[in-house]
Scaffold this motif. Sequence first.
Motif, PDB file in Angstrom:
ATOM      1  N   GLU A 163     -11.482   0.981   0.158  1.00  0.00           N
ATOM      2  CA  GLU A 163     -10.117   0.591   0.529  1.00  0.00           C
ATOM      3  C   GLU A 163     -10.123  -0.240   1.813  1.00  0.00           C
ATOM      4  O   GLU A 163      -9.406  -1.238   1.925  1.00  0.00           O
ATOM      5  CB  GLU A 163      -9.242   1.835   0.710  1.00  0.00           C
TER       6      GLU A 163
ATOM      7  N   LYS B 208       0.818  -1.212   0.000  1.00  0.00           N
ATOM      8  CA  LYS B 208       0.000   0.000   0.000  1.00  0.00           C
ATOM      9  C   LYS B 208       0.850   1.259   0.000  1.00  0.00           C
ATOM     10  O   LYS B 208       0.548   2.235  -0.687  1.00  0.00           O
ATOM     11  CB  LYS B 208      -0.913  -0.008   1.229  1.00  0.00           C
TER      12      LYS B 208
ATOM     13  N   GLU C 100      -9.069  -4.253   2.191  1.00  0.00           N
ATOM     14  CA  GLU C 100      -8.093  -4.758   3.160  1.00  0.00           C
ATOM     15  C   GLU C 100      -8.691  -5.900   3.980  1.00  0.00           C
ATOM     16  O   GLU C 100      -8.017  -6.901   4.249  1.00  0.00           O
ATOM     17  CB  GLU C 100      -7.641  -3.628   4.078  1.00  0.00           C
TER      18      GLU C 100
ATOM     19  N   GLN D 112      -8.744  -8.987   1.796  1.00  0.00           N
ATOM     20  CA  GLN D 112      -7.398  -9.555   1.657  1.00  0.00           C
ATOM     21  C   GLN D 112      -7.014 -10.341   2.908  1.00  0.00           C
ATOM     22  O   GLN D 112      -6.426 -11.426   2.808  1.00  0.00           O
ATOM     23  CB  GLN D 112      -6.386  -8.433   1.401  1.00  0.00           C
ATOM     24  N   ARG D 113      -7.325  -9.809   4.069  1.00  0.00           N
ATOM     25  CA  ARG D 113      -6.998 -10.513   5.320  1.00  0.00           C
ATOM     26  C   ARG D 113      -7.809 -11.810   5.428  1.00  0.00           C
ATOM     27  O   ARG D 113      -7.297 -12.845   5.857  1.00  0.00           O
ATOM     28  CB  ARG D 113      -7.265  -9.603   6.516  1.00  0.00           C
TER      29      ARG D 113
END
Length: 385
Positions: free
Chosen positions: A315, A70, A319, A322-323
């Motif tokens: 955003e 990022k 995130e 993605q986690r």
Amino acid sequence: MQSVLLMNLWGARLLGLTFSSPGEFVFRFPPETPLVGGLGLRWYGLLMAIAVLVGLLLTKALAEARHLEKEPGKASERVEILALWLVVSGFLGARLYYVLTHWSEFRDDPLSAFAIWRGGIIIHGGILAGALALYLYCRATGINGWKYADVLTPGLILGQAIGRWGNFFNSEAYGAPIPPDSRWPLRVYIPPQAREPEYSQFEFFHPIFFYESLLNLVLFALLMGMFWRFPKLKDGTWVWTYVVGYSLIRIPYEILRVSAVAYLPGTTIKAAYVASAIGLVLGIGMLIYMYRLRFDPDLEQLAAWLAERAGLELETAAELVQRAWAIQQKHRRADLLDRVTLAMPHFPSALAPHLSLGQRELLMRQLFCRLEGRDPAGEGLAQAT
């Protein structure tokens, strides 16, 4: 110093390209020089250094272009750290592979295996050791190894194209002899002291270093074209394309090769044939598995879905996805509720104060169902709105 590339009319028959090495050294101190007599800078070492530098710069640029981190510049810093791991491990692996496949040269004097200045490395060993180092680094840091491996492959094959010229300067790893009456336009002159005994009557041989270097550049162009034209390909696509492509390149190279050939211990089978066969089967199999058999969720679409349902910034939702995806890959055998429990610390009430704990847990259950490709309807989809 004589020209590296000589254009001549050999035998007054055919205008062709003849390679003739100027020698192993870029420069060398005279033998009588105190302390450093006979030492110098070898072309092979210089080319390897150039290959590493070019590969590093290219990989840093690709990592930043792909926004692997990022924070701007963070991916570039990560690549620099990775480069240290990969260069050291790759060099050691390439040397170990050579020693194991040429053990007869070291049996009587095992300590000579450490005399790396005498030459002797094989790229397959370097690739295997580098892959292991990358895996261990990614396990230790938690980064997405496939994404970094993908951006490493163009720099790797470009570095191989550059480094292969080291064989030319050393007058080693040359191809089959070219008879005097052959009209083949490409050839390399090998000095008498560097020729294999059974080919001592020949002067010219196939410049397989040149053939492979050109083919490596073709593979490099293919990988770069894929990188820019098809940026949404699945993670790992560039890695397995490289594995398949280089395995195909190495087969004709080994067919022609007659110098410094590595055989499987106790056999007459070239080790590179086995490595290439394994690479082809594994690479093609993985590409088929990735694109025909394995389900890979659209993480961007899931981020948009989560942002809408939870009232989050895109955003922030990305995130979270993605986690969750990292948890899904690492704990895919765990129960759904266990995976939700692992993900909930990343979805605190501060991110969505308008949602209750139960609603946030419900969204996580639905998200993990979608990550598996399952219909989340049974998880009470309507209740999360």
